[in-house]
Design a protein around this motif. Sequence first.
Motif, short mmCIF file in Angstrom:
data_model
loop_
_atom_site.label_atom_id
_atom_site.label_comp_id
_atom_site.label_asym_id
_atom_site.label_seq_id
_atom_site.Cartn_x
_atom_site.Cartn_y
_atom_site.Cartn_z
N UNK A 101 0.85 -1.19 0.00
CA UNK A 101 0.00 0.00 0.00
C UNK A 101 0.88 1.23 0.00
N UNK A 102 0.57 2.26 -0.81
CA UNK A 102 1.37 3.48 -0.77
C UNK A 102 1.10 4.28 0.50
N UNK A 103 2.08 5.04 0.93
CA UNK A 103 1.93 5.98 2.05
C UNK A 103 2.06 7.37 1.45
N UNK A 104 1.06 8.21 1.68
CA UNK A 104 1.05 9.52 1.05
C UNK A 104 1.11 10.64 2.08
N UNK A 105 1.70 11.76 1.66
CA UNK A 105 1.70 12.99 2.44
C UNK A 105 1.46 14.13 1.47
N UNK A 106 0.44 14.93 1.74
CA UNK A 106 0.07 16.03 0.84
C UNK A 106 -0.15 15.54 -0.59
N UNK A 107 -0.71 14.33 -0.71
CA UNK A 107 -1.04 13.81 -2.03
C UNK A 107 0.09 13.14 -2.76
N UNK A 108 1.30 13.13 -2.21
CA UNK A 108 2.45 12.54 -2.87
C UNK A 108 2.90 11.28 -2.15
N UNK A 109 3.31 10.28 -2.92
CA UNK A 109 3.81 9.04 -2.33
C UNK A 109 5.16 9.31 -1.66
N UNK A 110 5.23 9.00 -0.36
CA UNK A 110 6.48 9.18 0.38
C UNK A 110 7.03 7.84 0.87
N UNK A 111 6.34 6.76 0.57
CA UNK A 111 6.83 5.46 0.99
C UNK A 111 5.81 4.37 0.72
N UNK A 112 6.15 3.16 1.19
CA UNK A 112 5.28 2.01 0.96
C UNK A 112 5.20 1.17 2.22
N UNK A 113 4.03 0.59 2.41
CA UNK A 113 3.78 -0.31 3.53
C UNK A 113 3.58 -1.72 2.95
N UNK A 114 4.44 -2.64 3.39
CA UNK A 114 4.34 -4.04 2.98
C UNK A 114 3.74 -4.86 4.12
N UNK A 115 2.73 -5.66 3.82
CA UNK A 115 2.15 -6.59 4.77
C UNK A 115 2.31 -8.00 4.23
N UNK A 116 2.61 -8.94 5.11
CA UNK A 116 2.81 -10.33 4.68
C UNK A 116 2.07 -11.26 5.62
N UNK A 117 1.67 -12.40 5.09
CA UNK A 117 1.01 -13.41 5.92
C UNK A 117 1.40 -14.80 5.40
#
Length: 397
Positions: A101-117
């Motif tokens: 999932x992207x992580x946004x700040x002020x509408x811009x992508x500033x990073x990514x969140x990875x989830x695993x199972x």
Amino acid sequence: MSELPAEPGPVEDLFEVVDTAARLLGGPVVVEDADFRVLAYSAVAGQPNDEARRSAILNRRTPDRWLRWMEESGIRHRLQRDDRLIRLDAPWPSPLRRYIRPVRSDGHVVGYLWLMSGDAEPAPDVEHLARDFADIVAPELARRRRARVEHPGARLLRRFLGGYLPAAQLAQELGVDGDDVGAVILVFGTGTQPLGAVALRALSRYARMKPHTWLAGALGARTYLLHVAPELSEATVDQLVRETSAELERAARAPVCAAAGSAVHGLASALRSREEADLTLRVLQARERRTGCFSALRHEVLLDEVVSFLRARPVLTRGLLDGLSTHDRLHGTDYQRTLRVYLDSFGDVRRAAEVLHIHANSLRYRLKRLADLAPLDLDDPDARLAVRLVLAAIRSP
């Protein structure tokens, strides 16, 4: 003497926050920056792992094989426009199911969140939890991104405009007499999105080529420029607005709206210039105009603020002209426009009649009739002012 507010700081321990998320989400979590560099990863005992995750942690970056596949499959493109969790079904075997999932700040992508199972299904409310977690870490990821790319002058300006750097300290950093210097703030916008790093760098280069002192930096979705010189005139400010907006449009390759506050004396007054610039920019954008200065648009800014307040407080406008609007709607009359034109003509019946293309006697009859439909005393100057403001407020924005 009251102290300045503390500047918002980073998340104290990103790893601890990631561990908490991993426990709530029921699987390993990795947080990366916008370039897929690993910033933090969970280390919860008993949670599954695989070779790709170990490689990412060891090399501090998502493996190239994964990045190539995400590019070829269109997932990286989806991440730029979709904030939902995306399941990654890679073409090679893995004991872990992956979501990103992207992580946004002020509408811009500033990073990514990875989830695993592993074998177990993710938490039933995983989408909601992932969104909340992304909101928590977004300011920290944005701060780290700024720290990596931001020019020192941009940070000075951002701290000053945010109220975390006193004018005296800024003057010391700039090597100027803060009490005896001219200053003005310019603000640039393209809507809800920031101008971007390329345009900001172009503005900084432009500023460094000019005499006197300039600072350029972004704050939220807006870009600001502080210009300091021994003396500043309104003509100089108008020229600055036009030149800098043209420079930014060339760099951004998009229309740019530019506004300036008043030229003030002393750095401490620059914050007032910034407030004026922000208000002016809002008026320009609402009227789809490109450049302007507070000194030239003061009356429009004032009216915009008053009308915005009235629209937010309908209790102040409700009832005064309801009789006119109801009559116009039911009978096809035009009493509201008649009243507006009459007031705009300063009560000059002949002039208003010409604008309305009716005889002066017809206008006099209309004025008598509309006074019967609404509680109006047009001989009272305060009442005329109040009615004119209400007319502006109920007009379509």
